[in-house]
Design a protein around this motif. Structure first.
Motif, PDB file in Angstrom:
ATOM      1  N   UNK A   1       0.854  -1.197   0.000  1.00 20.33           N
ATOM      2  CA  UNK A   1       0.000   0.000   0.000  1.00 20.33           C
ATOM      3  C   UNK A   1       0.885   1.240   0.000  1.00 20.33           C
ATOM      4  N   UNK A   2       0.333   2.309  -0.555  1.00 21.40           N
ATOM      5  CA  UNK A   2       1.047   3.587  -0.560  1.00 21.40           C
ATOM      6  C   UNK A   2       0.306   4.533   0.375  1.00 21.40           C
ATOM      7  N   UNK A   3       0.960   4.988   1.419  1.00 18.55           N
ATOM      8  CA  UNK A   3       0.342   5.924   2.364  1.00 18.55           C
ATOM      9  C   UNK A   3       0.667   7.341   1.909  1.00 18.55           C
ATOM     10  N   UNK A   4      -0.372   8.101   1.612  1.00 17.22           N
ATOM     11  CA  UNK A   4      -0.161   9.466   1.108  1.00 17.22           C
ATOM     12  C   UNK A   4      -0.661  10.531   2.077  1.00 17.22           C
ATOM     13  N   UNK A   5      -1.358  10.101   3.124  1.00 23.38           N
ATOM     14  CA  UNK A   5      -1.786  11.062   4.155  1.00 23.38           C
ATOM     15  C   UNK A   5      -1.752  10.372   5.509  1.00 23.38           C
ATOM     16  N   UNK A   6      -2.060  11.118   6.553  1.00 24.60           N
ATOM     17  CA  UNK A   6      -1.863  10.610   7.918  1.00 24.60           C
ATOM     18  C   UNK A   6      -2.994   9.717   8.412  1.00 24.60           C
TER      19      UNK A   6
END
Lengths: 426, 145
Positions: free
Chosen positions: B97-102
């Motif tokens: 997965x790509x985490x782009x926000x908190x």
């Protein structure tokens, strides 16, 4: 009983060290074996064998988010931005067989094969223990050629229990000292029974490994092999011994080949062949702390292991068959004292006793056995010395346990602190 | 007599090694083993989480058919790049997965059929870390059997 003890001396030593090791790690005082300096001695193994990476960067990424923490003893070389390890590769090579077994077991149990899970940790820890016992086995073989079984056993028991050797076989077994101790013991044994027709290859390899584990210990093979190259005639004048010179040259070439991988490693990281991997740490040759490293409560060799005074005195009483080693022993001890005392961190950080001298204990074993041999025929003195040595060994072991349990400070202990916690239980 | 004792000794040693290997194939203590994980901390919503390093591992029971791992990371400064988190089960890649926000992301991992061991190893790797070798916050793992 005495015969049984003598026959099983090395096995008993191994069992005793193993018991100490298990105690140190089950009590939880020692943390994990691969810690502090041991991390940088060991890190080559996961880097080379698991990540196939000579730069050490892959381990830095996996363990530490890309940057080794400051306590680990790595620096980025300014011009190349590559990692330079303060410690050389020798110890890692010696641990490698244990590492391979640990890796197979890690796969077998399905632990994370990252180089730092429990089997890897204790493989490194037990490697140090193994090499200490191996060193004792080598010294025993050497001593039995010159001394009685009783003197030999008493000497080695004194060394193990009356100095910091037991500590560096167990609690801090992953530091380099157990490995250097074993290599020097083996070199001394090989050199003592060297004959011109064989032995050069082994002496060269061991000499190379001594340098690979700790560069400043290069003085050890130089003095030992030099002794074989130089002999004195009946009038006492020194002369070169042709067979010994041939040995010295052969051993030097072989040792250089053994050390070459380290040189290439330095070159690949820094584009220089010779590097001071300690960075800003330096020798302060004009202001050595000689008293500090020999007699002070902070780190004095003889303060923390007074039984070694018998070893020093005994170097003046060596039997004729071992007499040729006395000049080499004196030279190595004098240079080691000066080097250690001149290092800007002359206490060598956290340590029980002065760990810098563990590497040269094999020399003092010769003196210790010589001293015991001299007093053996004198019953009154023998009883007095035996009582004194027993008390000093018991005190050393007790203080070691104080260190393990945090009663003794790890560094900078003062006389006032020492007296205030003298014989204080944990 | 000596030969018999020697053979007996080797036999005993072989049995001890075989016994140790049998035990180490699937030891019970493995379930509690973790690497690269900081201590548990309470989250604002009353749950708890622990920070990983760049690489962390933990074990779940092998009777699980599916596990859900909540993960999140921080984006405190503009320089904080999106974080790729890769999950693997017993060294086989299971999810990425790509985490782009908190915000928290629940990552579901379908588990392979139950094998011969009582636990499975889950590895979590991140492509970057935040300050002080912090990777992702990992919440309580939900296990479906």
């Amino acid at each position: 009983m005495r015969t049984w003890l003598h026959q099983h001396f090395v096995l008993l030593t191994a069992v005793l060290c193993l018991a100490g090791y298990v105690y140190a790690y089950t009590e939880g005082r020692a943390g994990t074996p691969i810690r502090s300096d041991a991390f940088s001695y060991y890190v080559y193994l996961p880097s080379f064998l698991l990540y196939h990476d000579l730069t050490l960067q892959a381990v830095a990424d996996d363990c530490c988010g890309g940057e080794f923490p400051s306590w680990t003893g790595f620096m980025r070389w300014p011009r190349t931005h590559r990692w330079v390890n303060v410690h050389p590769i020798g110890e890692a090579i010696l641990i490698a067989p244990f590492f391979v077994i640990a890796h197979v077991l890690t796969r077998w149990t399905n632990l994370s094969p990252d180089g730092f899970t429990p089997y890897y940790q204790h493989a490194a820890g037990l490697a140090g223990l193994f090499y200490t016992v191996f060193g004792i086995w080598c010294l025993r073989r050497l001593l039995l050629r010159h001394f009685t079984p009783g003197v030999t056993d008493a000497t080695l028991a004194t060394l193990l229990l009356g100095t910091s050797l037991f500590h560096y076989a167990t609690f801090d077994s992953t530091w380099s000292h157990a490995f250097s101790f074993a290599l020097f013991s083996l070199l001394l044994d090989l050199a003592d029974r060297w004959t011109p027709d064989r032995g050069a290859l082994a002496i060269g390899i061991i000499s190379g490994f001594i340098v690979l584990v700790r560069h400043t210990n290069v003085i050890i093979p130089i003095a030992v092999v030099g002794t074989l190259a130089i002999s004195s005639n009946r009038s006492g004048r020194l002369r070169l011994h042709p067979e010994g010179v041939r040995l010295a040259l052969t051993a030097a070439v072989i040792a250089t080949i053994v050390v070459l991988p380290q040189v290439f490693l330095y070159e690949s990281a820094t584009h220089r062949w010779f590097v001071n991997s300690y960075g800003s740490d330096r020798f302060t040759f004009t202001s050595p702390h000689v008293a500090g490293v020999l007699v002070s409560p902070r780190r004095g060799l003889f303060f923390w292991a007074p039984v070694l005074l018998f070893g020093v005195a005994g170097l003046l009483m060596t039997p004729r068959s071992l007499g040729r080693w006395v000049p080499a022993a004196t030279a190595i001890l004098a240079i080691e004292i000066y080097l250690i005392a001149s290092w800007n961190e002359w206490q060598f950080g956290a340590s029980y006793g002065h760990r810098g001298f563990v590497d040269v204990y094999p020399l003092l074993v010769i003196g210790l056995a010589s001293c015991y041999t001299r007093i053996a025929p004198r019953p009154v003195i023998r009883s007095a010395v035996a009582t004194l040595v027993t008390v000093l060994c018991a005190l050393s072991m007790f203080q070691m346990l104080q260190y393990w349990h945090g009663v003794l400070p790890m560094i900078d202990i003062t006389w006032r602190q020492y007296t205030s916690i003298f014989l204080q239980p944990w | 007599m000596v030969r018999q004792r020697r053979v007996g000794g080797w036999l005993l040693l072989t049995m001890a090694v075989a016994g140790a290997l049998w035990y180490l194939r699937d030891p019970a203590w493995l379930a509690d083993q973790t690497t690269g994980l900081h201590p548990w901390q309470p989250a604002a919503n009353g749950t708890r989480y622990r920070w990983s390093g760049r690489h962390a591992s933990f074990f779940v029971t092998s009777d699980a058919t599916r596990i859900v791992v909540p993960v999140a990371t921080t984006f405190d400064t503009p320089a904080d790049r999106p974080m790729m988190v890769t999950f693997s089960v017993d060294d086989g890649r299971a999810a990425r997965v790509l985490l782009t926000n908190a915000s928290w992301t629940a990552v579901a991992l379908d588990m392979p059929p139950r094998g011969s061991r009582r636990v499975r190893r889950i590895d979590v790797r991140t492509n970057v870390t935040r300050d002080d070798n912090h990777g992702v916050m990992i919440g309580e793992v939900a296990v479906s059997r």
